[in-house]
Design a protein around this motif. Structure first.
Motif, PDB file in Angstrom:
ATOM      1  N   GLY A 105     -38.994   3.483   1.993  1.00 29.66           N
ATOM      2  CA  GLY A 105     -37.677   3.025   1.621  1.00 29.66           C
ATOM      3  C   GLY A 105     -37.910   1.697   1.605  1.00 29.66           C
ATOM      4  O   GLY A 105     -38.535   1.387   2.028  1.00 29.66           O
ATOM      5  N   ASP A 106     -36.649   0.904   1.066  1.00 29.81           N
ATOM      6  CA  ASP A 106     -36.392  -0.081   1.392  1.00 29.81           C
ATOM      7  C   ASP A 106     -36.782  -0.638   2.848  1.00 29.81           C
ATOM      8  O   ASP A 106     -36.214  -0.228   3.552  1.00 29.81           O
ATOM      9  CB  ASP A 106     -35.577  -0.971   0.741  1.00 29.81           C
ATOM     10  N   ARG A 107     -37.381  -1.442   2.936  1.00 31.54           N
ATOM     11  CA  ARG A 107     -38.043  -2.580   4.353  1.00 31.54           C
ATOM     12  C   ARG A 107     -37.660  -3.999   3.982  1.00 31.54           C
ATOM     13  O   ARG A 107     -38.524  -4.295   3.075  1.00 31.54           O
ATOM     14  CB  ARG A 107     -39.403  -2.505   4.853  1.00 31.54           C
ATOM     15  N   ASP A 108     -37.531  -5.147   4.349  1.00 35.83           N
ATOM     16  CA  ASP A 108     -36.779  -6.479   4.264  1.00 35.83           C
ATOM     17  C   ASP A 108     -37.134  -6.566   5.505  1.00 35.83           C
ATOM     18  O   ASP A 108     -37.380  -6.493   6.497  1.00 35.83           O
ATOM     19  CB  ASP A 108     -35.588  -6.672   3.885  1.00 35.83           C
ATOM     20  N   ARG A 109     -39.123  -7.584   5.156  1.00 36.82           N
ATOM     21  CA  ARG A 109     -39.675  -8.309   5.967  1.00 36.82           C
ATOM     22  C   ARG A 109     -40.043  -9.696   5.923  1.00 36.82           C
ATOM     23  O   ARG A 109     -40.486  -9.773   4.834  1.00 36.82           O
ATOM     24  CB  ARG A 109     -41.222  -7.033   5.940  1.00 36.82           C
ATOM     25  N   ALA A 110     -40.206 -10.303   6.596  1.00 36.72           N
ATOM     26  CA  ALA A 110     -40.627 -11.943   6.624  1.00 36.72           C
ATOM     27  C   ALA A 110     -41.681 -11.699   7.457  1.00 36.72           C
ATOM     28  O   ALA A 110     -41.477 -11.284   8.535  1.00 36.72           O
ATOM     29  CB  ALA A 110     -39.133 -12.142   7.234  1.00 36.72           C
ATOM     30  N   ILE A 111     -42.820 -12.498   7.050  1.00 30.60           N
ATOM     31  CA  ILE A 111     -43.892 -12.780   8.026  1.00 30.60           C
ATOM     32  C   ILE A 111     -44.272 -14.028   8.111  1.00 30.60           C
ATOM     33  O   ILE A 111     -44.338 -14.645   7.061  1.00 30.60           O
ATOM     34  CB  ILE A 111     -45.340 -11.895   7.255  1.00 30.60           C
ATOM     35  N   ILE A 112     -44.339 -14.663   9.495  1.00 30.53           N
ATOM     36  CA  ILE A 112     -45.094 -15.858   9.152  1.00 30.53           C
ATOM     37  C   ILE A 112     -46.432 -15.774   9.518  1.00 30.53           C
ATOM     38  O   ILE A 112     -46.141 -15.607  10.840  1.00 30.53           O
ATOM     39  CB  ILE A 112     -43.947 -17.047   9.708  1.00 30.53           C
ATOM     40  N   ASN A 113     -46.740 -16.390   8.901  1.00 28.38           N
ATOM     41  CA  ASN A 113     -48.657 -16.366   9.648  1.00 28.38           C
ATOM     42  C   ASN A 113     -48.564 -17.917   9.831  1.00 28.38           C
ATOM     43  O   ASN A 113     -48.828 -18.617   9.264  1.00 28.38           O
ATOM     44  CB  ASN A 113     -50.002 -15.836   8.007  1.00 28.38           C
ATOM     45  N   ALA A 114     -48.436 -18.937  11.277  1.00 23.07           N
ATOM     46  CA  ALA A 114     -48.885 -20.448  11.834  1.00 23.07           C
ATOM     47  C   ALA A 114     -50.163 -19.852  12.333  1.00 23.07           C
ATOM     48  O   ALA A 114     -50.107 -20.307  13.615  1.00 23.07           O
ATOM     49  CB  ALA A 114     -47.985 -20.830  12.197  1.00 23.07           C
ATOM     50  N   ASN A 115     -50.853 -19.948  11.898  1.00 25.00           N
ATOM     51  CA  ASN A 115     -52.121 -19.456  12.918  1.00 25.00           C
ATOM     52  C   ASN A 115     -53.811 -20.644  11.998  1.00 25.00           C
ATOM     53  O   ASN A 115     -54.687 -19.913  12.145  1.00 25.00           O
ATOM     54  CB  ASN A 115     -52.581 -18.568  12.666  1.00 25.00           C
ATOM     55  N   GLN A 116     -53.363 -21.534  11.378  1.00 24.46           N
ATOM     56  CA  GLN A 116     -54.743 -22.257  11.353  1.00 24.46           C
ATOM     57  C   GLN A 116     -54.695 -23.229  12.124  1.00 24.46           C
ATOM     58  O   GLN A 116     -54.386 -23.277  13.016  1.00 24.46           O
ATOM     59  CB  GLN A 116     -54.028 -23.358   9.908  1.00 24.46           C
ATOM     60  N   ALA A 117     -56.900 -23.092  12.186  1.00 26.09           N
ATOM     61  CA  ALA A 117     -56.619 -23.810  13.414  1.00 26.09           C
ATOM     62  C   ALA A 117     -57.108 -24.837  13.266  1.00 26.09           C
ATOM     63  O   ALA A 117     -56.277 -25.755  12.929  1.00 26.09           O
ATOM     64  CB  ALA A 117     -58.673 -23.078  13.220  1.00 26.09           C
ATOM     65  N   GLY A 118     -57.010 -25.367  14.562  1.00 32.84           N
ATOM     66  CA  GLY A 118     -56.565 -27.237  15.167  1.00 32.84           C
ATOM     67  C   GLY A 118     -55.176 -27.325  14.428  1.00 32.84           C
ATOM     68  O   GLY A 118     -54.777 -28.386  14.737  1.00 32.84           O
ATOM     69  N   ASP A 119     -54.070 -26.010  14.430  1.00 33.28           N
ATOM     70  CA  ASP A 119     -52.522 -26.811  13.944  1.00 33.28           C
ATOM     71  C   ASP A 119     -51.866 -26.964  15.182  1.00 33.28           C
ATOM     72  O   ASP A 119     -50.622 -27.868  15.207  1.00 33.28           O
ATOM     73  CB  ASP A 119     -52.270 -25.961  12.956  1.00 33.28           C
ATOM     74  N   GLY A 120     -53.003 -27.287  16.402  1.00 35.48           N
ATOM     75  CA  GLY A 120     -51.490 -27.589  17.935  1.00 35.48           C
ATOM     76  C   GLY A 120     -50.905 -26.511  17.652  1.00 35.48           C
ATOM     77  O   GLY A 120     -51.270 -25.737  17.346  1.00 35.48           O
ATOM     78  N   VAL A 121     -50.177 -26.919  18.984  1.00 36.56           N
ATOM     79  CA  VAL A 121     -49.228 -25.461  19.451  1.00 36.56           C
ATOM     80  C   VAL A 121     -47.378 -26.251  18.979  1.00 36.56           C
ATOM     81  O   VAL A 121     -47.626 -27.016  18.750  1.00 36.56           O
ATOM     82  CB  VAL A 121     -49.116 -26.512  21.424  1.00 36.56           C
ATOM     83  N   ARG A 122     -47.644 -24.748  19.378  1.00 34.51           N
ATOM     84  CA  ARG A 122     -45.977 -25.154  18.272  1.00 34.51           C
ATOM     85  C   ARG A 122     -44.832 -24.541  19.409  1.00 34.51           C
ATOM     86  O   ARG A 122     -45.684 -23.624  20.407  1.00 34.51           O
ATOM     87  CB  ARG A 122     -45.839 -24.089  16.882  1.00 34.51           C
ATOM     88  N   GLY A 123     -43.935 -25.192  19.204  1.00 34.60           N
ATOM     89  CA  GLY A 123     -42.646 -24.094  20.469  1.00 34.60           C
ATOM     90  C   GLY A 123     -41.412 -24.162  18.568  1.00 34.60           C
ATOM     91  O   GLY A 123     -40.975 -24.709  18.418  1.00 34.60           O
ATOM     92  N   VAL A 124     -41.916 -22.534  18.818  1.00 31.76           N
ATOM     93  CA  VAL A 124     -40.695 -22.124  17.389  1.00 31.76           C
ATOM     94  C   VAL A 124     -39.356 -21.331  18.092  1.00 31.76           C
ATOM     95  O   VAL A 124     -39.655 -20.763  19.439  1.00 31.76           O
ATOM     96  CB  VAL A 124     -41.093 -21.034  17.279  1.00 31.76           C
ATOM     97  N   THR A 125     -38.438 -21.328  17.902  1.00 32.03           N
ATOM     98  CA  THR A 125     -37.784 -21.326  18.254  1.00 32.03           C
ATOM     99  C   THR A 125     -36.609 -20.263  16.803  1.00 32.03           C
ATOM    100  O   THR A 125     -36.445 -20.910  15.884  1.00 32.03           O
ATOM    101  CB  THR A 125     -36.396 -22.330  18.327  1.00 32.03           C
ATOM    102  N   ILE A 126     -36.558 -18.936  17.065  1.00 31.36           N
ATOM    103  CA  ILE A 126     -35.742 -18.245  16.198  1.00 31.36           C
ATOM    104  C   ILE A 126     -34.337 -18.057  16.830  1.00 31.36           C
ATOM    105  O   ILE A 126     -34.500 -17.191  17.525  1.00 31.36           O
ATOM    106  CB  ILE A 126     -36.737 -16.604  16.034  1.00 31.36           C
ATOM    107  N   THR A 127     -33.705 -17.892  15.985  1.00 32.73           N
ATOM    108  CA  THR A 127     -31.753 -17.486  16.279  1.00 32.73           C
ATOM    109  C   THR A 127     -31.751 -16.995  15.896  1.00 32.73           C
ATOM    110  O   THR A 127     -31.757 -17.050  14.098  1.00 32.73           O
ATOM    111  CB  THR A 127     -31.829 -18.775  16.286  1.00 32.73           C
TER     112      THR A 127
END
Length: 83
Positions: free
Chosen positions: A1-23
């Motif tokens: 079936g149809d599935r709408d997916r969003a994938i975010i890969n923020a996994n580059q080595a050494g990119d530091g700490v991220r504070g992500v907010t999903i609203t």
């Protein structure tokens, strides 16, 4: 079936700490806004059924902080995934 997916890969080595907010902007349609990824404003993701975020791991520990804001009616769970 149809599935709408969003994938975010923020996994580059050494990119530091991220504070992500999903609203949840619209729980009925699956609209979310994602902030904290280094853009000038949030990323607007619409009509999504599945959302995955993968952050980086420093010294064997996931160092990104992800906060989900929105309605409890969604019942969504965001388990920590490491790949």
């Amino acid at each position: 079936g149809d599935r709408d997916r969003a994938i975010i890969n923020a996994n580059q080595a050494g990119d530091g700490v991220r504070g992500v907010t999903i609203t949840y902007a619209n729980a009925a349609s699956g609209d979310v806004n994602v902030a904290g990824l280094g853009t000038a404003t949030f990323i607007d993701i619409n009509t999504v059924e599945t959302f995955r975020y993968s952050g980086d791991i420093a010294a064997g520990v996931g160092n990104d902080v992800v906060t989900v804001v929105g309605t409890a009616a969604i019942g969504a769970k965001f388990p920590r995934e490491q790949r």
